[in-house]
Design an enzyme around this catalytic site. Structure first.
Site, PDB file in Angstrom:
ATOM      1  N   LYS A 124      44.931  37.360  44.588  1.00 28.77           N
ATOM      2  CA  LYS A 124      45.127  35.913  44.705  1.00 28.77           C
ATOM      3  C   LYS A 124      46.093  35.593  45.840  1.00 28.77           C
ATOM      4  O   LYS A 124      45.814  34.705  46.663  1.00 28.77           O
ATOM      5  CB  LYS A 124      45.665  35.340  43.388  1.00 28.77           C
ATOM      6  CG  LYS A 124      45.765  33.812  43.392  1.00 28.77           C
ATOM      7  CD  LYS A 124      46.422  33.281  42.140  1.00 28.77           C
ATOM      8  CE  LYS A 124      47.918  33.374  42.239  1.00 28.77           C
ATOM      9  NZ  LYS A 124      48.629  32.661  41.161  1.00 28.77           N
ATOM     10  N   ASP A 142      43.423  30.711  40.532  1.00 27.46           N
ATOM     11  CA  ASP A 142      44.531  30.717  39.578  1.00 27.46           C
ATOM     12  C   ASP A 142      44.050  30.139  38.251  1.00 27.46           C
ATOM     13  O   ASP A 142      42.849  29.937  38.053  1.00 27.46           O
ATOM     14  CB  ASP A 142      45.718  29.921  40.132  1.00 27.46           C
ATOM     15  CG  ASP A 142      45.431  28.428  40.270  1.00 27.46           C
ATOM     16  OD1 ASP A 142      44.269  28.001  40.046  1.00 27.46           O
ATOM     17  OD2 ASP A 142      46.378  27.680  40.593  1.00 27.46           O
TER      18      ASP A 142
END
Length: 215
Positions: A124, A142
């Site tokens: 991420k 997320d």
């Protein structure tokens, strides 16, 4: 697993997001690629606002890996004590700073594999840096994007990698660059986890979520 929305619905949804906010931006403050890496690494299990409060003063004295190494782990800890897991994060920031100096000449690499090899930098974080700094159409999934992707069926998936791939596979190409920012902001301010603000949602009529809220 639910099927994603049709291409026509996806195009209409992202056309509306674009009309409302043509150039969405991430909310983590940064000065350069290095401070962006540090800010995103510090943001794990923390709010962007909380990270910004800590990194504002920090980046005034340490905006390069060389300066961060000069500050040292204890010095860094003093700046980030308000952030969750700060001790472990301080260790990782010092380690990644040393690697950047010793292996990359103090520069942040622009490949996902190289970024992911840095301590405290996962997929991420790497995708955020690739997207925000180098403007690659990378999708940083997320909790907000995972929720919105599944709830709206824009990008359904059983885990974050599946949702990332669903965005890449189903969102029209011209909207890929900003897709993750639009979805994060939508999840953060409208499509809330406990009580989504459906009456204020600009894609309400296109969303198949069966438990829409009313005023």
């Amino acid at each position: 697993m639910a099927r994603p929305l049709s291409y026509a619905a996806q195009r209409e949804i992202f056309a509306r997001f674009h009309a409302a906010e043509p150039e969405p931006e991430g909310e983590l403050r940064h000065l350069n690629a290095y401070t962006l890496v540090v800010a995103v690494a510090l943001s794990a299990q923390a709010t962007d606002a909380g990270v910004n409060r800590a990194t504002g003063p920090l980046f005034e004295v340490a905006d390069t890996p060389e300066k961060m190494l000069a500050l040292g782990e204890e010095g860094l800890t003093d700046y980030i004590k308000s952030i969750g897991l700060y001790r472990n994060k301080a260790k990782n920031v010092i380690k990644l700073s040393r690697i950047l100096v010793e292996e990359y000449g103090g520069e942040v690499p622009s490949s996902r594999a190289a970024l992911e090899s840095l301590p405290g930098v996962g997929r991420k974080t790497a995708n955020v840096v690739l997207n925000m700094w180098w403007r690659h159409p990378a999708q940083a999934v997320d909790t907000h994007i995972f929720r919105v992707g599944n709830r709206t069926r824009i990008a359904p998936g059983k885990d974050t990698v599946a949702v990332e791939r669903a965005i890449e596979d189903n969102v029209p190409a011209e909207y890929q660059l900003h897709a993750h920012h639009w979805l994060i902001l939508h999840g953060r301010y409208v499509c809330l986890a406990r009580k989504p603000r459906c009456p204020d949602c600009l894609i309400r009529d296109l969303c198949p979520y069966p438990e829409k809220t009313e005023r």
